[in-house]
Every structure is written in C-alpha cells, then in structure tokens.
Write an enzyme that holds these catalytic residues in place. Structure first.
Site, mmCIF file in Angstrom:
data_model
loop_
_atom_site.group_PDB
_atom_site.id
_atom_site.type_symbol
_atom_site.label_atom_id
_atom_site.label_comp_id
_atom_site.label_asym_id
_atom_site.label_seq_id
_atom_site.Cartn_x
_atom_site.Cartn_y
_atom_site.Cartn_z
ATOM 1 N N LYS A 113 0.861 -1.186 0.000
ATOM 2 C CA LYS A 113 0.000 0.000 0.000
ATOM 3 C C LYS A 113 0.897 1.235 0.000
ATOM 4 C CE LYS A 113 -3.817 2.055 2.718
ATOM 5 N NZ LYS A 113 -4.667 1.899 3.919
ATOM 6 N N SER B 59 -9.683 1.968 2.954
ATOM 7 C CA SER B 59 -8.787 2.731 2.121
ATOM 8 C C SER B 59 -7.769 1.891 1.350
ATOM 9 C CB SER B 59 -8.050 3.761 2.969
ATOM 10 O OG SER B 59 -7.192 3.128 3.901
ATOM 11 N N SER C 175 -9.862 -0.474 7.097
ATOM 12 C CA SER C 175 -9.295 -0.350 5.753
ATOM 13 C C SER C 175 -8.600 -1.575 5.174
ATOM 14 C CB SER C 175 -8.331 0.819 5.701
ATOM 15 O OG SER C 175 -9.058 2.006 5.577
#
Ligand code: GLN
Length: 485
Positions: free
Chosen positions: A76, A151, A175
């Site tokens: 990420k 997210s 997330s």
C-alpha cells in the site's frame, strides 16, 4: 501460477519449475494489462522487481530461501519505500521519494519478497471506497463500475485480480477488512502494537495498524508472520515472542464458541449480506463450532467515537505537511503564512480537509471536554464490552460491511452515509483487537460478501485457523472475478 497459493508458489520455486524472475514477469505483465482499467497501482517498479527477483533466485540457488523468498507482493502506498514514490494517495506527497524503508517493508525485503509496486488508496487512508485518491479511484474487479472499498482498495484489487499474490494494507477503522470484503479476498488486521508503524504514514496513530491481504487465510498467515516483530522505532510496538500463525491453521473447529452480537445483526444490514453471513455461520456449526448470542451494548457509539478520535489525531499528524519539510509547495505566495495556507489548500483533497477541520474543532479549547474527552470515555466502554463478551465466546462473528460494494459515485457526496459503512469495523480498532474478513458468499451480480471474525488480544492464530477451516470446507475464496477481462 496466477492462481497458486503461496505454498504452491514456494514449492514451484523450490522445484525449479519456475524462477522468481519468470514469476515476477508474469505478474508484471498482468498488471500492465489490467491496471489501465482497475487503477490498483499508483507505481509499478518493473526494474526494481526484476532485480529483486534475480537476487531471490540467487539466494534460493545458494540454499538460503525462506517461505517468501522470490514471492512477488505489493505495498500500500502508505508505506515508505526507499528510492520510490510514496504518495499516500495525496497530491501533497505526489513528489515525495522516501529516503528510507518502513519497518514492514524492510522485514519483507529481508524475507526475500519481490515488490511489484505501490497500491492505490484513499488519500492519507481516509475513506471507505478509494474514491478519495488523488490518483483516481481503483475499480472493483467483480464489477468495474463499483468501488473496491477503502482505504486499502488498490491492495485488495491487486490480490483479487491476480495482479499480485499478496499485498500489505493498513487498518485504522476497517481499511484492510472492508476492501477485502468488497473484493472477495481475505484480510487480517492484527492486535494493535503487533506490526510496527515506523515508516507507515500516520493517519490516527492510536488506531493505525498494518495488516495482510491475501486470497486465503493460509496466505495471510505467511505474510502477517513476516510483517510482525518488535521495533524500537515505534513506541507502541510490542515486545513479545512471535506467535507461530501457521501452526494454528489446522486446529479443528470442534468446541469453538462463536459469539453473535445482537447489535451486528439488527436492521441496517442488506438482505444479501445477511443471507451469506447466516449461511457461513450454518457451515461453522456443521463443522463443529457452536454459536452463542452476546451483546456489545456500546457498539452503536463506535462510529461517533471513532469520527471524533480519528480526525483529532489526524489533525495533529497532518500538521507536518506544510510545504517546507517535504511535500507540495505552492508556486506563488506572498509571505510564510500564505505559503503554508496555499500549499495545504492545494495539496490536500476535500475529505482530508474535512477531517483536519473536524479534528481541530474537537480538540479546541471549550470543545475538548465535550467531544474529545467524551469520545475517549466511549472508547473505554467499547473495549470493556469486548472483554465481557470474550468471557462467553472465543471469537465474535458478523458481517464486515452492511452492504456489498456500491457504485462509484453513489456515496461520494454524502460523508455521513460513507462513515456509516464502517459500522462493523471501527469498534475493533477502538479496542485494539485483531479481526479478519473472509469471503463468505456472493450477492446479486456475484459481488462478494465478507464475514468478519473478531478475536481477543493476540488471538490472530485462532482467527486465521477459524478462517482456514471454513476455507477448507467452502470455495468462496477460490472464485475469481472476471469484471476486468
Ligand atoms: N473508513 C474509515 C475512515 O475513513 C477507516 C479508514 C482506515 O481504516 N484507514 O477513517
């Protein structure tokens, strides 16, 4: 090979059926084909990946390979990666090349993994749909008109669409789990303090925790094991002996008590989610687990408490982005104050600004006691609910999200609706507990449904084991999306 488990990949590499360079090329080519549609990656590092892969091949040839040596993965874009753009999904950091690696990144490098690139995310990890990214939304591979969740949306898409076997994520209020649910993959957020936050760009420090996304619980166990460990550079990092997550996988379900909180099965859950979750629970009973009714009376206060505490911490953490030390600086300004204000006005997106404003407000003189302090008290009550519940059960089950993935644009103009989608996930972060989301069915149009299992502190092995047992008996985690192809 694109569908192989990590164990299968490791044995293919061991048997010299494929080299890491060949395997990495396979995934890089797939990213090249699918990324223009899915937008899962912000950065693809072909050269870096190929050289890491050839180093991994050499290490294997020298007989020094571990279980993840030569395995491709994606990080990420919240994790700092030396020499590579680390944008955190924001215009503010769209010019930031990190001079160092996050602890998680160094651990996974040392394990011999091959980083394919950095995945798309909501700006500064604030969001539930990936629509808040400066780089545009990632798209759900089951239906490209729908959000992948957020997210860590890019990481979930990358794994679901077989652009990477595994990926890292972070979970402040859901997330890792919620995008895993929306994309039909498995995602685990461990106990707070297990994964070092060093080099993980901060959103809300008392809630942020790194996690693992994979297609199965077995793959998540391997990835999470390699990500955890004490780090003196994170003051909340826990110093404790490592758990062997893989050994818990085969623990039979017989005798497992699954708590079903009344508050997680009330109105607000879509029918198709309820049907899938209930079918998964019936399967658990068939496999020998028992279910018990429990209550988390303060669960309804989790959203208001979270949306005070998280923005409060964010407003403080994001004050460092001022256009001086690093990040975007406005091209034209009159004086220092004007430079700060223009740089921040241009560098941050609407949702980040909303959180900074809300956070500054709840921390300000005269409002602190009414909002921030109250929210901290609720946080304690929520944590106590869980401790009481764990006197009656070993894990707690329920849906990960109230709905399946919704259409892009459907909720983006309504922040409150968006926040309500976090109803089942945020309490876990407020309490610092571990939780996993696993695919447990499909709704109309094949959109996946996620089942959430919450464990007591340090019960990651038990969660992974319970998820693995269901995955041994069902095939939801093996289904493959066709939306982008
Ligand atoms: N959707 C939640 C938020 O917007 C959680 C995000 C996260 O876990 N990073 O804050």
């Amino acid at each position: 090979m694109l569908n192989a488990s990590l164990k299968e990949l490791a044995s293919a590499l061991d048997a010299r059926q494929i080299s890491s360079v060949e395997l990495t090329t396979l995934f890089l080519d797939r990213i090249e084909t699918l990324n223009p549609v899915l937008n899962a990656f912000i950065t693809v590092d072909r050269d870096g990946a190929l050289s890491a892969a050839s180093a991994a091949d050499a290490r294997r040839a020298a007989g020094k390979a571990g279980p993840l040596t030569g395995i491709p993965l994606a990080h990420k874009d919240v994790f700092c990666t030396e020499g590579l753009l680390t944008s955190c999904g924001s215009k503010m950091l769209s010019n930031f090349t990190s001079p160092y690696d996050a602890h998680v990144v160094s651990l996974l490098k040392a394990a011999g993994t091959v980083m394919l690139g950095k995945t798309n995310m909501d700006e500064f990890a604030m969001g539930s749909s990936n629509e808040n990214s400066f780089y545009g939304p990632a798209r759900n591979p089951w239906n490209t008109g729908h959000v992948p969740g957020g997210s860590s949306g890019g990481s979930a898409v990358a794994v679901a669409a077989r652009m990477s076997p595994i990926a890292t994520g972070t979970d402040t209020g859901g997330s890792v789990r919620q995008p895993a649910a929306f994309c039909g993959v498995t995602g685990i957020k461990p106990t707070y303090g297990t994964v070092s936050r060093f080099g993980m760009i901060a959103y809300a420090s008392s809630l942020d925790q790194g996690g693992a996304i994979g297609r199965s619980a077995e793959d998540c166990a391997l990835l999470l094991s390699a990500m955890t460990g004490f780090d003196a550079r994170d003051s909340t990092s826990l110093e404790r002996p490592a758990d062997d997550l893989a050994t818990g996988l085969d623990t039979p379900l017989k005798g497992l008590r699954i708590g079903l909180p009344r508050e997680f099965f009330g109105p607000g859950m879509a029918d198709e989610v309820r049907t899938a979750v209930e079918a998964a629970l019936a399967e658990y009973r068939r496999l020998g687990a028992t279910t018990v009714d429990i209550s988390l009376p303060n669960a309804k206060l989790a959203i208001p408490a979270y949306y005070v505490i998280a923005p409060a911490e964010a407003s403080s953490n994001l004050s460092r982005f001022d256009g001086v030390r690093y990040g975007h600086r406005a091209a034209e300004y009159t004086d220092l104050a004007d430079m700060y204000s223009k740089s921040r006005a241009q560098g941050f997106g609407a949702e980040v600004k909303r959180r900074i404003l809300a956070g500054t407000y709840v921390l300000s003189h005269g409002y602190y006691d009414a909002y921030y302090l109250q929210a901290q008290k609720l946080r304690r009550l929520i944590a106590e609910d869980f401790s009481r519940a764990f006197e009656h059960c070993d894990v707690i089950a329920g849906p990960t999200a109230p709905t399946t993935a919704y259409a892009i644009g459907e909720k983006s103009d309504d922040p409150v609706q968006m926040y309500l989608g976090d109803i089942y996930t945020v309490a876990v972060n407020l309490a610092g507990l571990p939780a996993i989301s696993l695919p447990a069915g499909a709704a109309a149009g094949a959109l996946p449904v996620g089942l959430q299992l919450i464990g007591n502190y340090f019960n990651e092995a038990r969660l992974l084991g319970a998820a693995h047992q269901l995955q041994t008996a069902t095939d939801w985690h093996l289904r493959q999306p066709g939306g982008a192809e």
